[in-house]
Design a protein around this motif. Structure first.
Motif, PDB file in Angstrom:
ATOM      1  N   GLY A   3      -0.893   5.310  -6.238  1.00 34.72           N
ATOM      2  CA  GLY A   3      -0.833   5.935  -4.930  1.00 34.72           C
ATOM      3  C   GLY A   3       0.202   7.035  -4.897  1.00 34.72           C
ATOM      4  O   GLY A   3       1.078   7.115  -5.764  1.00 34.72           O
ATOM      5  N   LEU A   4       0.102   7.886  -3.882  1.00 37.12           N
ATOM      6  CA  LEU A   4       1.026   9.014  -3.754  1.00 37.12           C
ATOM      7  C   LEU A   4       1.921   8.841  -2.530  1.00 37.12           C
ATOM      8  O   LEU A   4       1.515   8.292  -1.513  1.00 37.12           O
ATOM      9  N   SER A   5       3.156   9.288  -2.644  1.00 44.48           N
ATOM     10  CA  SER A   5       4.121   9.318  -1.548  1.00 44.48           C
ATOM     11  C   SER A   5       4.241   7.935  -0.899  1.00 44.48           C
ATOM     12  O   SER A   5       4.677   6.991  -1.542  1.00 44.48           O
ATOM     13  N   MET A   6       3.842   7.782   0.356  1.00 43.99           N
ATOM     14  CA  MET A   6       3.870   6.466   0.986  1.00 43.99           C
ATOM     15  C   MET A   6       3.054   5.469   0.170  1.00 43.99           C
ATOM     16  O   MET A   6       3.427   4.305   0.028  1.00 43.99           O
ATOM     17  N   GLY A   7       1.930   5.941  -0.374  1.00 45.10           N
ATOM     18  CA  GLY A   7       1.112   5.087  -1.227  1.00 45.10           C
ATOM     19  C   GLY A   7       1.780   4.783  -2.556  1.00 45.10           C
ATOM     20  O   GLY A   7       1.503   3.757  -3.174  1.00 45.10           O
ATOM     21  N   GLY A   8       2.676   5.688  -3.012  1.00 53.00           N
ATOM     22  CA  GLY A   8       3.465   5.400  -4.201  1.00 53.00           C
ATOM     23  C   GLY A   8       4.444   4.274  -3.940  1.00 53.00           C
ATOM     24  O   GLY A   8       4.644   3.387  -4.780  1.00 53.00           O
ATOM     25  N   GLY A   9       5.058   4.301  -2.743  1.00 56.20           N
ATOM     26  CA  GLY A   9       5.932   3.198  -2.361  1.00 56.20           C
ATOM     27  C   GLY A   9       5.164   1.894  -2.259  1.00 56.20           C
ATOM     28  O   GLY A   9       5.630   0.835  -2.705  1.00 56.20           O
ATOM     29  N   GLY A  10       3.960   1.955  -1.674  1.00 59.62           N
ATOM     30  CA  GLY A  10       3.119   0.764  -1.599  1.00 59.62           C
ATOM     31  C   GLY A  10       2.760   0.243  -2.973  1.00 59.62           C
ATOM     32  O   GLY A  10       2.743  -0.971  -3.213  1.00 59.62           O
ATOM     33  N   THR A  11       2.488   1.159  -3.901  1.00 60.38           N
ATOM     34  CA  THR A  11       2.157   0.774  -5.274  1.00 60.38           C
ATOM     35  C   THR A  11       3.311   0.001  -5.919  1.00 60.38           C
ATOM     36  O   THR A  11       3.106  -1.039  -6.558  1.00 60.38           O
ATOM     37  N   SER A  63      -1.800  -2.479 -14.399  1.00 54.63           N
ATOM     38  CA  SER A  63      -1.067  -1.216 -14.405  1.00 54.63           C
ATOM     39  C   SER A  63      -0.722  -0.809 -12.981  1.00 54.63           C
ATOM     40  O   SER A  63      -1.458  -1.126 -12.032  1.00 54.63           O
ATOM     41  N   ALA A  64       0.402  -0.086 -12.856  1.00 51.84           N
ATOM     42  CA  ALA A  64       0.822   0.459 -11.565  1.00 51.84           C
ATOM     43  C   ALA A  64       1.307   1.884 -11.787  1.00 51.84           C
ATOM     44  O   ALA A  64       2.114   2.138 -12.678  1.00 51.84           O
ATOM     45  N   CYS A  65       0.817   2.819 -10.954  1.00 52.40           N
ATOM     46  CA  CYS A  65       1.138   4.239 -11.135  1.00 52.40           C
ATOM     47  C   CYS A  65       1.594   4.859  -9.820  1.00 52.40           C
ATOM     48  O   CYS A  65       0.789   5.464  -9.091  1.00 52.40           O
ATOM     49  N   PRO A  66       2.873   4.737  -9.488  1.00 57.21           N
ATOM     50  CA  PRO A  66       3.379   5.412  -8.288  1.00 57.21           C
ATOM     51  C   PRO A  66       3.607   6.895  -8.545  1.00 57.21           C
ATOM     52  O   PRO A  66       4.242   7.285  -9.528  1.00 57.21           O
ATOM     53  N   LEU A  67       3.079   7.730  -7.659  1.00 56.90           N
ATOM     54  CA  LEU A  67       3.246   9.181  -7.747  1.00 56.90           C
ATOM     55  C   LEU A  67       4.110   9.647  -6.577  1.00 56.90           C
ATOM     56  O   LEU A  67       3.790   9.367  -5.414  1.00 56.90           O
ATOM     57  N   SER A  68       5.211  10.326  -6.871  1.00 55.33           N
ATOM     58  CA  SER A  68       6.070  10.902  -5.831  1.00 55.33           C
ATOM     59  C   SER A  68       6.427   9.864  -4.773  1.00 55.33           C
ATOM     60  O   SER A  68       6.369  10.138  -3.568  1.00 55.33           O
ATOM     61  N   ALA A  69       6.785   8.673  -5.214  1.00 57.91           N
ATOM     62  CA  ALA A  69       7.029   7.564  -4.290  1.00 57.91           C
ATOM     63  C   ALA A  69       8.161   7.892  -3.333  1.00 57.91           C
ATOM     64  O   ALA A  69       9.212   8.393  -3.730  1.00 57.91           O
ATOM     65  N   GLY A  70       7.940   7.589  -2.055  1.00 59.59           N
ATOM     66  CA  GLY A  70       8.953   7.818  -1.042  1.00 59.59           C
ATOM     67  C   GLY A  70       9.488   6.516  -0.508  1.00 59.59           C
ATOM     68  O   GLY A  70      10.500   5.991  -0.973  1.00 59.59           O
ATOM     69  N   ASN A  71       8.761   5.948   0.468  1.00 61.08           N
ATOM     70  CA  ASN A  71       9.230   4.685   1.037  1.00 61.08           C
ATOM     71  C   ASN A  71       9.213   3.611  -0.036  1.00 61.08           C
ATOM     72  O   ASN A  71       8.447   3.659  -0.997  1.00 61.08           O
ATOM     73  N   GLY A  72      10.113   2.662   0.118  1.00 63.34           N
ATOM     74  CA  GLY A  72      10.255   1.625  -0.902  1.00 63.34           C
ATOM     75  C   GLY A  72      11.363   1.941  -1.888  1.00 63.34           C
ATOM     76  O   GLY A  72      11.705   1.104  -2.717  1.00 63.34           O
ATOM     77  N   LEU A  73      11.963   3.151  -1.767  1.00 58.72           N
ATOM     78  CA  LEU A  73      13.047   3.523  -2.669  1.00 58.72           C
ATOM     79  C   LEU A  73      14.273   4.042  -1.903  1.00 58.72           C
ATOM     80  O   LEU A  73      15.125   4.701  -2.472  1.00 58.72           O
ATOM     81  N   GLN A  74      14.370   3.728  -0.598  1.00 56.65           N
ATOM     82  CA  GLN A  74      15.510   4.201   0.179  1.00 56.65           C
ATOM     83  C   GLN A  74      16.761   3.359  -0.107  1.00 56.65           C
ATOM     84  O   GLN A  74      16.679   2.182  -0.422  1.00 56.65           O
ATOM     85  N   MET A 106       1.042   2.800  10.803  1.00 58.36           N
ATOM     86  CA  MET A 106       1.057   3.462   9.510  1.00 58.36           C
ATOM     87  C   MET A 106       1.831   2.643   8.491  1.00 58.36           C
ATOM     88  O   MET A 106       2.915   2.135   8.783  1.00 58.36           O
ATOM     89  N   GLY A 107       1.295   2.494   7.291  1.00 65.17           N
ATOM     90  CA  GLY A 107       2.061   1.887   6.220  1.00 65.17           C
ATOM     91  C   GLY A 107       1.354   0.721   5.563  1.00 65.17           C
ATOM     92  O   GLY A 107       0.425   0.128   6.123  1.00 65.17           O
ATOM     93  N   TYR A 108       1.846   0.371   4.364  1.00 67.88           N
ATOM     94  CA  TYR A 108       1.230  -0.681   3.552  1.00 67.88           C
ATOM     95  C   TYR A 108       1.985  -2.006   3.615  1.00 67.88           C
ATOM     96  O   TYR A 108       1.558  -2.987   3.026  1.00 67.88           O
ATOM     97  N   PHE A 109       3.116  -2.037   4.320  1.00 63.75           N
ATOM     98  CA  PHE A 109       3.931  -3.245   4.356  1.00 63.75           C
ATOM     99  C   PHE A 109       3.644  -4.060   5.620  1.00 63.75           C
ATOM    100  O   PHE A 109       3.139  -3.534   6.609  1.00 63.75           O
TER     101      PHE A 109
END
Length: 287
Positions: free
Chosen positions: A148-156, A169-180, A107-110
């Protein structure tokens, strides 16, 4: 009786026109990946006039969250009717929307810290070139966006900061991972990769943390990407998204920031999607 017959005839004549205004979604497509050593699934939205025109379209890469796959934005995000409506109302330009699967296998974009599953490499070295060879899309930065949203927001966030030369353009929605924060990040990876030293984890952290990447962004790159950051006020991630907003202000990065009424839910992201489509369309139209 005559009125009913005329109405039926009118509806029959209009039906091809109505159908022609509906985009198409294909949700179980795949491409081979040499990098990941497997086939990878993706979904795609094609605007209503794609099959009847010869022109090229801008493209939005739309990333799902943890627990979903390439069908998430279709099943729960209702991307097809939302995009159709936004285009019909002139709020969005006709565009192709690509929704890749980041669930199959790992799981994940990284890229993983051990280098055994390099999804980011796949995304940039295989997926984007495949889309640009297979579909009629513009290949210039101006006509490519990511959201992207959540995990996809972090990927964005990470993808746009790693490759500002590729996205308008980049549109992170409710970004989770990538901001810890680092301690939370270290704790998460210590369980999965117990043999890695703190120094190795810290190096990985600096590569895949939005705060650190924004902090280190060169001054001549602060306007390279148009940003739209959005999170619900009842979302536990609202604090970290607000911190990202404050840091972007400090660094002089122009961006739109929204804290809306809602939580970490599909109803919130469905409401956000038309704004995302409008925002990236403005970037596509810039001169």
């Amino acid at each position: 009786m005559k009125t009913t017959s005329l109405l039926a005839l009118l509806l029959l004549l209009l039906s091809p026109f109505v159908q022609a205004q509906t985009g198409k979604v294909f949700d179980n497509l795949s491409l081979p990946s040499k990098i990941l050593k497997m086939d990878r699934k993706y979904s795609i939205y094609l605007p209503a006039d794609y099959e009847t025109s010869n022109r090229r379209y801008p493209v939005l890469y739309l990333l799902h969250g943890a627990g979903d796959d390439q069908t998430g934005w279709i099943q729960f995000g209702e991307v097809n009717p939302i995009a159709d409506k936004a285009i019909a109302e002139g709020k969005s330009t006709p565009m192709i929307i690509v929704m890749p699967d980041a669930k199959t296998g790992k799981m994940g974009y990284f890229n993983t810290i051990d280098g055994n599953f390099n999804y980011e490499d796949f995304f940039f070295q295989e997926l984007i070139p495949f889309i640009e060879k297979t579909y009629r899309v513009h290949t210039e930065k101006r006509f490519r966006a990511i959201a992207g949203l959540s995990m996809g927001g972090g990927g964005t966030i990470i993808y746009a900061l790693h490759h500002p030369e590729l996205f308008s353009s980049a549109c992170p929605l409710s970004a989770g991972n990538g901001l810890q924060e680092f301690d939370a990040f270290k704790g998460m990876y210590a369980k999965t990769y117990p043999t890695f030293t703190e120094e190795q984890v810290r190096t990985y952290y600096y590569k895949y943390n939005g705060f650190e990447l924004v902090n280190s962004l060169p001054n001549d790159q602060t306007k390279a990407v148009r940003w739209y950051v959005d999170c619900g006020d009842d979302d536990s991630r609202s604090e970290t998204n607000s911190k990202l907003h404050a840091l972007m202000n400090k660094k002089g990065i122009p961006h739109e920031f929204r804290i809306g009424d809602g939580g970490h839910t599909w109803s919130y992201w469905r409401n956000s999607l038309p704004e995302v489509l409008s925002f990236v369309s403005q970037g596509f139209h810039q001169f």
